[in-house]
Design an enzyme around this catalytic site. Structure first.
Site, mmCIF file in Angstrom:
data_model
loop_
_atom_site.group_PDB
_atom_site.id
_atom_site.type_symbol
_atom_site.label_atom_id
_atom_site.label_comp_id
_atom_site.label_asym_id
_atom_site.label_seq_id
_atom_site.Cartn_x
_atom_site.Cartn_y
_atom_site.Cartn_z
ATOM 1 C CB THR A 122 -0.912 0.029 1.253
ATOM 2 O OG1 THR A 122 -1.580 -1.225 1.378
ATOM 3 C CG2 THR A 122 -1.946 1.116 1.168
ATOM 4 C CB SER B 201 3.715 4.069 8.518
ATOM 5 O OG SER B 201 2.676 4.923 8.869
ATOM 6 C CG HIS B 202 0.887 2.216 11.366
ATOM 7 N ND1 HIS B 202 1.039 2.482 10.025
ATOM 8 C CD2 HIS B 202 0.289 1.010 11.444
ATOM 9 C CE1 HIS B 202 0.537 1.485 9.325
ATOM 10 N NE2 HIS B 202 0.074 0.569 10.161
ATOM 11 C CG ASP C 235 2.064 7.810 11.684
ATOM 12 O OD1 ASP C 235 2.334 9.014 11.569
ATOM 13 O OD2 ASP C 235 2.028 7.027 10.719
ATOM 14 C CG ASP D 231 5.316 8.057 8.452
ATOM 15 O OD1 ASP D 231 4.439 7.741 9.268
ATOM 16 O OD2 ASP D 231 5.151 7.991 7.226
ATOM 17 C CG ASP E 147 1.887 9.254 7.273
ATOM 18 O OD1 ASP E 147 1.772 8.700 8.381
ATOM 19 O OD2 ASP E 147 2.130 8.636 6.213
ATOM 20 N NE ARG E 148 -1.315 5.159 9.494
ATOM 21 C CZ ARG E 148 -1.856 3.956 9.510
ATOM 22 N NH1 ARG E 148 -2.488 3.529 10.591
ATOM 23 N NH2 ARG E 148 -1.771 3.162 8.464
ATOM 24 C CD GLU F 218 -9.629 2.754 7.178
ATOM 25 O OE1 GLU F 218 -9.497 2.478 8.376
ATOM 26 O OE2 GLU F 218 -8.810 2.432 6.300
ATOM 27 C CE LYS G 239 -1.587 8.025 6.316
ATOM 28 N NZ LYS G 239 -0.906 7.138 5.405
HETATM 29 C C1 G16 Z 1 -0.632 3.522 4.477
HETATM 30 C C2 G16 Z 1 -1.181 4.268 3.302
HETATM 31 C C3 G16 Z 1 -2.608 4.649 3.555
HETATM 32 C C4 G16 Z 1 -3.429 3.432 3.921
HETATM 33 C C5 G16 Z 1 -2.793 2.731 5.099
HETATM 34 C C6 G16 Z 1 -3.471 1.427 5.480
HETATM 35 O O1 G16 Z 1 -0.556 4.366 5.578
HETATM 36 O O2 G16 Z 1 -0.430 5.437 3.058
HETATM 37 O O3 G16 Z 1 -3.090 5.272 2.420
HETATM 38 O O4 G16 Z 1 -4.734 3.803 4.240
HETATM 39 O O5 G16 Z 1 -1.452 2.424 4.790
HETATM 40 O O6 G16 Z 1 -3.251 0.493 4.514
HETATM 41 P P1 G16 Z 1 -3.589 -1.035 4.727
HETATM 42 O O7 G16 Z 1 -5.047 -1.073 5.110
HETATM 43 O O8 G16 Z 1 -3.300 -1.641 3.391
HETATM 44 O O9 G16 Z 1 -2.737 -1.566 5.835
HETATM 45 P P2 G16 Z 1 0.782 4.502 6.425
HETATM 46 O O10 G16 Z 1 0.448 5.507 7.479
HETATM 47 O O11 G16 Z 1 1.023 3.114 6.943
HETATM 48 O O12 G16 Z 1 1.819 4.959 5.458
#
Ligand code: G16
Length: 543
Positions: A18, A113-114, A277, A279, A281-282, A364, A376
């Site tokens: 993703t 990320s998270h 989070d 990085d 962005d959340r 979400e 984000k």
């Molecule tokens: C990433 C993507 C987001 C996505 C999220 C969850 O976020 O940038 O657009 O909504 O993953 O993805 P999944 O449901 O496939 O785990 P982040 O904050 O992890 O970079």
């Protein structure tokens, strides 16, 4: 500088998900793993010779070593310049901003990320385009193809660059500029929001708590919230970035940021609280006694957009990912502006933002942002809320209550089943996919299926198509369930079940989502056979 050509072999499984490639840190530290993927990025973007890139990450374990590898591999291929965050740090939105502001050829962001960090946890890497946004699938597919055919890569020998020393230096022929990670980002925030109004609110005794979760946003929050806006010292919690995020999950939700939720639900609650989070962005938004779901937060920001300088003229359009609740759609309809529905993944918003079709987007999964960057942006969402609170002089609870009374409430919850065996999760999806056509008209847990399909997306700007983006079952009366496998995990599969019901009656908008959604939850189990397929009694995480 000595150039070395290293023989290598294609490594399996380097398919970006993703949001870039995420694996266990030890996998990334294995022989040639990172180097192969960086070489594949060069191939996927048509070479790095003569180009300028931004490089930075969330400071997790191995971040600093990975930056040095990227410097040496970019120099070996004749890159013109790298702009690197001091100590290798850049939040994802700050990296996006730098890419745009300095008109570079893109950037490399190091983050999972998270996901937790450390030698036994996760690491990640992704490429962002010159518009500052994550590479679209066309580019990530090229990168993936390149990982399958690599036989060698080039790397330069040389001393490590001192990542702590601000200013410009060189590595061989290539320029390396080390920049303060916060300065440009903070300046942008001052332009977008009414700092005077927010500062006035805080000076009047309005108390806030921001949990940086030991991650990169601590740097930004200290400077912006405490130094520039005057929040009381100590308002930023866990504000020093650490390579393993203090041993926690830097995921701003009620599970992983429970101490903050406990704080706002307790007797000494601040007026407003938020978290970000790994990085940056959340975001998670809280008020005294209230948790605001990401989907509701997005709708509230859209409804109140003209209160902030950035959107003084109103919004041209908005967008949300498919599993995000329809609360945004209700607001968009009232405003008479388009609301786009995209697959999960911030990269799908890029074209809409570039074309001016949408100016505010959200997911979400705790991501919200505007057209100021192409990622984000956690702190941006926090400042947006503070700006609204400062101008309206309402509490978070009052804003939510007024919003639901006016627009109705989309009760919403997401159930995650983590670390499920991949074959079992895929079997569940496969079985449901095969039965989608037979579901309409059937009744489950008292709800009659109105429609069932697999979401696909035709990008209105470039015509690209994304298929297999989640299985949706809509019920008569407007409730629905969506089933999807996560694309960001590193162990097994994570099944995400997104549950939603719309309540238009202002007298019935209070209450607990899990209770309000009991019938939808039961219908989802009946339809998909989650327990039977996964062997799990219930979800690991409810957000
Ligand atoms: C990433 C993507 C987001 C996505 C999220 C969850 O976020 O940038 O657009 O909504 O993953 O993805 P999944 O449901 O496939 O785990 P982040 O904050 O992890 O970079």
């Amino acid at each position: 500088m000595e150039l070395i050509t290293v023989s290598t072999r294609a490594i399996e499984g380097q398919k970006p998900g993703t949001s870039g490639l995420r694996k266990k840190t030890k996998v990334f530290m294995g022989a040639h793993y990172l180097e192969n993927f960086v070489a594949a990025i060069w191939a996927g973007i048509g070479g790095v010779a003569g180009k300028t890139l931004v490089v930075g990450g969330d400071g997790r374990y191995f971040n600093d070593r990975a930056v040095q590898v990227i410097i040496r591999m970019a120099a070996a291929e004749g890159a013109a310049k790298l702009i690197v965050g001091q100590n290798g740090l850049l939040s994802t939105p700050a990296a996006s901003n730098l890419i745009r502001k300095r008109a570079t050829n893109g950037g490399i962001i190091l983050s999972a990320s998270h996901n937790p960090g450390g030698p036994d946890e996760d690491f990640g890497i992704k490429f962002n385009m010159p518009n500052g946004g994550p590479a679209p699938e066309e580019v990530t597919n090229r990168i993936f193809q390149a990982t399958k055919t690599l036989s060698e890569y080039r790397i330069a020998e040389g001393q490590d660059i001192d990542l702590s020393a601000l200013g410009e230096t060189t590595f061989g022929e290539m320029a390396v500029e080390i920049v303060d990670p916060v300065t440009d980002y903070a300046a942008m925030m001052e332009e977008l929001f009414d700092f005077e109004a927010i500062g006035g609110l805080l000076a009047g005794g309005f108390r806030i708590a921001f949990d940086a979760m030991h991650a990169v946003t601590g740097l930004y929050a200290h400077e912006i919230l405490e130094n520039r806006l005057g929040a009381a010292p100590g308002s930023v919690l866990n504000g020093t970035p650490s390579p393993d995020f203090g041993g926690g999950h830097p995921d701003p939700n009620p599970i992983w940021a429970k101490p903050l939720v406990d704080l706002v639900m307790g007797p000494d609650a601040p007026d407003f609280a938020a978290a970000s989070d790994g990085d940056g962005d959340r975001n998670m938004i809280l008020g005294r006694g209230v948790y605001v779901t990401p989907s509701d937060s997005l709708a509230v920001l859209a409804a109140n957009a003209p209160l902030v300088p950035m959107f003084r003229e109103g919004l041209s359009g908005v967008a949300r990912s498919m599993p995000t609740s329809g609360a945004l759609d209700v607001v968009a309809k009232e405003l008479g502006i388009p609301c786009f529905e995209t697959p999960t993944g911030w990269k799908f918003f890029g074209n809409l933002l570039d074309a001016g079709l949408a100016q505010l987007c959200g997911e979400e999964s705790a991501g919200t942002s505007g057209d100021h960057v192409r990622e984000k942006d956690g702190l941006w969402a926090v400042l947006f809320w503070l700006n609204i609170l400062a101008v309206s002089r309402m509490s978070v609870a009052e804003i939510m209550s007024a919003h639901w009374k006016k627009h109705g409430r989309n009760f919403y919850t997401r159930h995650d089943y983590e670390g499920v065996e991949t074959e079992k999760a895929e079997a569940l999806m496969e079985s449901l996919r095969a039965r989608l056509g037979t579901l309409p008209g059937k009744t489950h847990a008292g709800l009659t299926v109105a429609a069932a399909d697999e979401f696909a997306y035709d990008d209105p700007v470039d015509g690209s198509k994304a298929t297999a983006q989640g299985l949706r079952v809509a019920f008569e009366g407007g409730s629905r369930v969506v089933f999807r496998l996560s694309g960001t995990g590193t162990v097994g599969a994570t099944l995400r079940v997104y549950l939603e019901a719309y309540e238009p009656d202002p007298a019935k908008t209070d209450g607990d989502p899990e209770t309000a959604l009991a019938a939808v939850i039961a219908a989802a189990e009946e339809i998909a056979g989650i327990k039977a397929h996964t062997g799990r009694e219930g979800p690991d995480v409810r957000t």
